[in-house]
Motif scaffolding. Structure first.
Motif, PDB file in Angstrom:
ATOM      1  N   GLY A   9      23.409 -22.522  22.397  1.00 30.13           N
ATOM      2  CA  GLY A   9      22.659 -21.280  22.414  1.00 30.13           C
ATOM      3  C   GLY A   9      22.779 -20.562  23.738  1.00 30.13           C
ATOM      4  O   GLY A   9      23.504 -20.966  24.631  1.00 30.13           O
ATOM      5  N   THR A  10      22.029 -19.480  23.854  1.00 28.34           N
ATOM      6  CA  THR A  10      22.046 -18.654  25.037  1.00 28.34           C
ATOM      7  C   THR A  10      20.990 -19.141  26.009  1.00 28.34           C
ATOM      8  O   THR A  10      19.817 -19.180  25.683  1.00 28.34           O
ATOM      9  N   ALA A  64      11.049 -20.870  12.400  1.00 28.42           N
ATOM     10  CA  ALA A  64      12.035 -20.933  13.480  1.00 28.42           C
ATOM     11  C   ALA A  64      11.409 -21.407  14.785  1.00 28.42           C
ATOM     12  O   ALA A  64      12.031 -22.153  15.546  1.00 28.42           O
ATOM     13  N   ALA A  65      10.189 -20.983  15.058  1.00 31.39           N
ATOM     14  CA  ALA A  65       9.502 -21.417  16.282  1.00 31.39           C
ATOM     15  C   ALA A  65       9.353 -22.932  16.299  1.00 31.39           C
ATOM     16  O   ALA A  65       9.595 -23.587  17.322  1.00 31.39           O
ATOM     17  N   GLY A  66       8.959 -23.507  15.176  1.00 32.82           N
ATOM     18  CA  GLY A  66       8.793 -24.954  15.120  1.00 32.82           C
ATOM     19  C   GLY A  66      10.098 -25.702  15.289  1.00 32.82           C
ATOM     20  O   GLY A  66      10.118 -26.815  15.839  1.00 32.82           O
ATOM     21  N   LEU A  67      11.195 -25.094  14.851  1.00 32.62           N
ATOM     22  CA  LEU A  67      12.482 -25.777  14.903  1.00 32.62           C
ATOM     23  C   LEU A  67      13.006 -25.957  16.325  1.00 32.62           C
ATOM     24  O   LEU A  67      13.931 -26.731  16.549  1.00 32.62           O
ATOM     25  N   PRO A 120      20.158 -19.058  18.109  1.00 34.60           N
ATOM     26  CA  PRO A 120      20.950 -19.520  19.253  1.00 34.60           C
ATOM     27  C   PRO A 120      20.181 -19.467  20.568  1.00 34.60           C
ATOM     28  O   PRO A 120      20.285 -20.376  21.396  1.00 34.60           O
ATOM     29  N   GLN A 121      19.400 -18.412  20.783  1.00 32.04           N
ATOM     30  CA  GLN A 121      18.626 -18.323  22.015  1.00 32.04           C
ATOM     31  C   GLN A 121      17.602 -19.455  22.102  1.00 32.04           C
ATOM     32  O   GLN A 121      17.438 -20.104  23.143  1.00 32.04           O
ATOM     33  N   LEU A 212      19.281 -13.804  18.379  1.00 35.72           N
ATOM     34  CA  LEU A 212      17.856 -13.872  18.080  1.00 35.72           C
ATOM     35  C   LEU A 212      17.578 -14.257  16.631  1.00 35.72           C
ATOM     36  O   LEU A 212      16.418 -14.335  16.224  1.00 35.72           O
ATOM     37  N   THR A 213      18.619 -14.483  15.855  1.00 33.38           N
ATOM     38  CA  THR A 213      18.468 -14.723  14.423  1.00 33.38           C
ATOM     39  C   THR A 213      18.885 -16.142  14.062  1.00 33.38           C
ATOM     40  O   THR A 213      20.011 -16.552  14.362  1.00 33.38           O
ATOM     41  N   PRO A 214      18.024 -16.912  13.413  1.00 33.51           N
ATOM     42  CA  PRO A 214      18.427 -18.255  12.991  1.00 33.51           C
ATOM     43  C   PRO A 214      19.493 -18.192  11.901  1.00 33.51           C
ATOM     44  O   PRO A 214      19.487 -17.278  11.078  1.00 33.51           O
TER      45      PRO A 214
END
Length: 258
Positions: A9-10, A64-67, A120-121, A212-214
């Motif tokens: 990721g970034t 996504a936050a939990g991941l 990725p971020q 910014l997108t899963p």
């Protein structure tokens, strides 16, 4: 089960923290059309109330936050250099496991496809923290997570105050309690640089949408589950009770949310 998905990721650029939970325009290949600029547009009628674009995106954001925050909590349990950081790490694992349970329960009812990897971020944050140790780890851990939770806090409040969907509203209630708890835990570490964190929290990231997108879930792979710890104290929403009640607003099940 431990969350063990490897990712790239970034990372931070020049030490500046970039906003993690910016508005997500989820890929159309998931059956979720990109945000059209009308977040209050109704995309599905359900027995629990109308589902809007921003409702759908909120469910994806919470998942996504939990991941990424769940594995960061696990890293903190191993690397935390103070009792406050270790305690905050326990809260991350506990709270996001419960939120994940709720997300995975309501998503199929609303025909929302969830990611199995963070953006990725977000995965870059995990890589960065996994590569740090000592005081640097503790400080970056507290500041990154204070910034990201502060960013999503306003989103939770907006969803809670505007959604007409009872399942999304229940998730927002749970997310509100969890995010506020995690904000408080980061602040209790005594390591938060508020000037820097609040600046980053209110400054839009200069990153492409792809960062910014899963990504979409891989076909045929089992769903990633964030397993609650043995001493879990956070409680998922009782979806069986809530879903059984409904609102009488529209047919069941929901048509595709796209």
């Amino acid at each position: 089960m431990r969350f063990s998905r490897n990712a790239t990721g970034t990372l931070f650029v020049g030490g500046a923290m970039a906003l993690t939970l910016a508005a997500l325009a989820y890929p159309a290949m998931l059956g979720l059309s990109q945000v059209s600029g009308a977040p209050d547009r109704v995309i599905a009628s359900t027995r629990w109330g109308p589902l809007t674009e921003q409702d759908r995106d909120f469910v994806v954001k919470v998942r996504a936050a939990g991941l990424w925050e769940y594995p960061v909590g696990q890293i903190g349990l191993r690397k935390g250099g103070s009792e406050a950081v270790i305690t905050a790490s326990r809260h991350l694992v506990d709270g996001h496991a419960a939120l994940d349970t709720t997300c995975r329960a309501i998503a199929p009812l609303l025909n929302i496809t969830l990611p199995d990897e963070a953006s990725p971020q977000q995965r870059g944050f995990v890589r960065q923290l996994d590569g740090e140790s000592g005081r640097r780890f503790d400080t970056d851990f507290a500041n990154i997570l204070r910034m990201t939770h502060g960013s999503i806090f306003n989103t939770v409040a907006k969803i809670r105050s505007t959604t007409k969907n009872s399942l999304v509203r229940a998730l927002a209630d749970q997310a509100n309690d969890t995010v506020l708890d995690h904000i408080s835990m980061m602040e209790k570490t005594g390591l938060v640089d508020f000037d820097r964190t609040l600046f980053q929290q209110t400054t839009s990231p200069k990153l492409p949408d792809s960062d910014l997108t899963p990504p979409p879930p891989a076909a045929g792979r089992p769903e990633v589950v964030l397993t609650p710890p043995p001493s879990a104290t956070s409680t998922p929403v009782d979806i069986d009770a809530l879903a059984g009640g409904g609102t009488g607003a529209g047919p069941s099940p929901a048509p595709p949310a796209g």
